[in-house]
Design a protein around this motif. Sequence first.
Motif, PDB file in Angstrom:
ATOM      1  N   SER A 171       0.953  -1.058  -0.014  1.00  0.00           N
ATOM      2  CA  SER A 171       0.058  -0.016   0.001  1.00  0.00           C
ATOM      3  C   SER A 171       0.798   1.166  -0.115  1.00  0.00           C
ATOM      4  N   THR A 172       0.260   2.270  -0.270  1.00  0.00           N
ATOM      5  CA  THR A 172       1.000   3.607  -0.182  1.00  0.00           C
ATOM      6  C   THR A 172       0.358   4.659   0.335  1.00  0.00           C
ATOM      7  N   GLN A 173       1.022   5.477   1.174  1.00  0.00           N
ATOM      8  CA  GLN A 173       0.347   6.583   1.989  1.00  0.00           C
ATOM      9  C   GLN A 173      -0.408   7.546   1.242  1.00  0.00           C
ATOM     10  N   SER A 174       0.419   7.997   0.198  1.00  0.00           N
ATOM     11  CA  SER A 174       0.002   9.101  -0.828  1.00  0.00           C
ATOM     12  C   SER A 174      -1.173   8.573  -1.604  1.00  0.00           C
ATOM     13  N   GLY A 175      -1.251   7.295  -2.012  1.00  0.00           N
ATOM     14  CA  GLY A 175      -1.988   6.897  -3.010  1.00  0.00           C
ATOM     15  C   GLY A 175      -1.465   6.739  -4.598  1.00  0.00           C
ATOM     16  N   SER A 176      -0.115   7.023  -4.636  1.00  0.00           N
ATOM     17  CA  SER A 176       0.389   6.866  -5.873  1.00  0.00           C
ATOM     18  C   SER A 176       1.979   6.428  -5.706  1.00  0.00           C
ATOM     19  N   LEU A 177       2.543   5.541  -6.354  1.00  0.00           N
ATOM     20  CA  LEU A 177       3.642   5.044  -6.507  1.00  0.00           C
ATOM     21  C   LEU A 177       4.475   5.654  -7.722  1.00  0.00           C
ATOM     22  N   ALA A 178       4.166   6.774  -8.169  1.00  0.00           N
ATOM     23  CA  ALA A 178       4.882   7.303  -9.491  1.00  0.00           C
ATOM     24  C   ALA A 178       6.342   7.658  -9.018  1.00  0.00           C
ATOM     25  N   LEU A 179       6.585   7.991  -7.786  1.00  0.00           N
ATOM     26  CA  LEU A 179       8.024   8.245  -7.737  1.00  0.00           C
ATOM     27  C   LEU A 179       8.872   7.264  -7.717  1.00  0.00           C
ATOM     28  N   MET A 180       8.555   6.086  -7.392  1.00  0.00           N
ATOM     29  CA  MET A 180       9.157   4.990  -7.530  1.00  0.00           C
ATOM     30  C   MET A 180       9.873   4.895  -9.122  1.00  0.00           C
ATOM     31  N   ASN A 181       9.446   5.378 -10.038  1.00  0.00           N
ATOM     32  CA  ASN A 181      10.137   5.269 -11.245  1.00  0.00           C
ATOM     33  C   ASN A 181      10.011   6.582 -12.111  1.00  0.00           C
ATOM     34  N   ASP A 182      10.247   7.555 -11.302  1.00  0.00           N
ATOM     35  CA  ASP A 182      10.088   9.083 -11.952  1.00  0.00           C
ATOM     36  C   ASP A 182      11.613   9.374 -12.370  1.00  0.00           C
ATOM     37  N   GLY A 183      12.718   8.539 -11.962  1.00  0.00           N
ATOM     38  CA  GLY A 183      13.996   9.037 -12.334  1.00  0.00           C
ATOM     39  C   GLY A 183      14.798  10.170 -10.888  1.00  0.00           C
ATOM     40  N   VAL A 184      13.718  10.504 -10.223  1.00  0.00           N
ATOM     41  CA  VAL A 184      14.316  11.164  -9.087  1.00  0.00           C
ATOM     42  C   VAL A 184      14.660  10.666  -7.974  1.00  0.00           C
ATOM     43  N   LEU A 185      15.809  10.684  -7.524  1.00  0.00           N
ATOM     44  CA  LEU A 185      16.315   9.761  -6.050  1.00  0.00           C
ATOM     45  C   LEU A 185      16.285  10.375  -5.057  1.00  0.00           C
ATOM     46  N   SER A 186      15.435  11.747  -4.758  1.00  0.00           N
ATOM     47  CA  SER A 186      15.492  12.280  -3.542  1.00  0.00           C
ATOM     48  C   SER A 186      14.013  12.405  -3.097  1.00  0.00           C
ATOM     49  N   GLY A 187      12.948  11.851  -3.734  1.00  0.00           N
ATOM     50  CA  GLY A 187      11.803  11.743  -3.333  1.00  0.00           C
ATOM     51  C   GLY A 187      11.549  10.735  -1.983  1.00  0.00           C
ATOM     52  N   SER A 188      10.472  10.620  -1.305  1.00  0.00           N
ATOM     53  CA  SER A 188      10.153   9.734  -0.347  1.00  0.00           C
ATOM     54  C   SER A 188       8.720   9.163  -0.354  1.00  0.00           C
ATOM     55  N   GLU A 189       8.459   8.213  -0.030  1.00  0.00           N
ATOM     56  CA  GLU A 189       6.984   7.608   0.068  1.00  0.00           C
ATOM     57  C   GLU A 189       7.107   6.518   1.270  1.00  0.00           C
ATOM     58  N   SER A 190       5.998   6.310   2.007  1.00  0.00           N
ATOM     59  CA  SER A 190       5.706   5.469   2.853  1.00  0.00           C
ATOM     60  C   SER A 190       4.657   4.533   2.698  1.00  0.00           C
ATOM     61  N   ASP A 191       4.564   3.305   3.418  1.00  0.00           N
ATOM     62  CA  ASP A 191       3.267   2.708   3.307  1.00  0.00           C
ATOM     63  C   ASP A 191       2.473   2.735   4.473  1.00  0.00           C
ATOM     64  N   PHE A 192       2.501   3.922   5.212  1.00  0.00           N
ATOM     65  CA  PHE A 192       1.763   3.606   6.269  1.00  0.00           C
ATOM     66  C   PHE A 192       0.198   3.751   6.017  1.00  0.00           C
ATOM     67  N   ASP A 193      -0.545   2.668   6.593  1.00  0.00           N
ATOM     68  CA  ASP A 193      -1.733   2.567   6.108  1.00  0.00           C
ATOM     69  C   ASP A 193      -2.550   2.263   7.354  1.00  0.00           C
ATOM     70  N   ASP A 194      -2.302   2.463   8.573  1.00  0.00           N
ATOM     71  CA  ASP A 194      -3.372   2.162   9.687  1.00  0.00           C
ATOM     72  C   ASP A 194      -2.918   0.633  10.156  1.00  0.00           C
ATOM     73  N   GLU A 195      -2.062  -0.146   9.612  1.00  0.00           N
ATOM     74  CA  GLU A 195      -1.624  -1.319   9.957  1.00  0.00           C
ATOM     75  C   GLU A 195      -0.468  -1.532  10.496  1.00  0.00           C
ATOM     76  N   VAL A 196      -0.289  -2.577  11.356  1.00  0.00           N
ATOM     77  CA  VAL A 196       1.120  -2.932  11.953  1.00  0.00           C
ATOM     78  C   VAL A 196       1.451  -4.157  10.912  1.00  0.00           C
ATOM     79  N   LYS A 197       2.571  -3.882  10.049  1.00  0.00           N
ATOM     80  CA  LYS A 197       3.175  -4.977   9.249  1.00  0.00           C
ATOM     81  C   LYS A 197       4.309  -5.717   9.807  1.00  0.00           C
ATOM     82  N   GLY A 198       4.308  -6.754   9.529  1.00  0.00           N
ATOM     83  CA  GLY A 198       5.590  -7.764   9.726  1.00  0.00           C
ATOM     84  C   GLY A 198       6.605  -7.629   8.748  1.00  0.00           C
ATOM     85  N   ALA A 199       6.185  -7.290   7.690  1.00  0.00           N
ATOM     86  CA  ALA A 199       7.021  -7.221   6.485  1.00  0.00           C
ATOM     87  C   ALA A 199       6.640  -5.919   5.497  1.00  0.00           C
ATOM     88  N   SER A 200       7.356  -5.373   4.681  1.00  0.00           N
ATOM     89  CA  SER A 200       6.939  -4.366   3.853  1.00  0.00           C
ATOM     90  C   SER A 200       7.329  -4.509   2.556  1.00  0.00           C
TER      91      SER A 200
END
Length: 243
Positions: free
Chosen positions: A134-163
């Motif tokens: 999952s993704t907190q912002s609702g978009s995964l575009a920054l994962m392959n936009d070529g910019v390495l200074s961005g940041s995204e999290s998968d915070f979604d109100d769940e405690v996960k054993g793995a991400s």
Amino acid sequence: MISQGGVTYLAAQKRYVYTSWTEYTFEFYESPTPWGPWKHFLSNDFGGYPLSTSKYGGYGVTIPSKFVQPDGQTMFLQANVCPCGGGGIGTSVYNFNLRKLVLTPSTDAPATDLPSASVNLAAPSTGAVAISKSTQSGSLALMNDGVLSGSESDFDDEVKGASWWGYEWPARHKVNNVEFTSGAVSAEGGYFTGRPRVQVKQNGSWVEVGAQTVSPAYPGDVSAGANKRYTITSLRRRPMGCG
């Protein structure tokens, strides 16, 4: 449990798509016939309960035939927000909501490309689609936009054993290494507590790549740092294959 979905025929692809939902996810299946057998091909996770805030997907997931484009790949998904799952005062419910959905047919042909240090397989030009639990912002575009200074999290109100974060392609590829660049890091999180690991998809299942190493060594704590690159390589002679 899956429920309250619908089946839509994509004439250009000669495929039936069955859409449904759980309390937390949208689920997608496809079949060459309206009676199956159905093959699961996509899941979209909206995180923890309730499902009825503006962040979540809602229920009654369908693909109206009217909104399927002639190519049979571009369409719009309809789903509703329900007052029973957490929606209340100030929450708009039972609206007609559409999300754009693009499906790309895959091929089972063997990979023909050679691993190359100059080719970035994560670039959109390769057909790569970024994926995550999952993704907190609702978009995964920054994962392959070529910019390495961005940041995204998968915070979604769940405690996960793995991400997990990754990519899928409509065709098979050969990979010689995976480069992971960290995002924002703080005492609250933003880092893996163990060594990052690479998996590849084989016959529809994700399996661990053997004999992996990470360079530089990943510390597994806040000292992993922000915007730092880590390279994961398999010690096997043959390249990692991605399907």
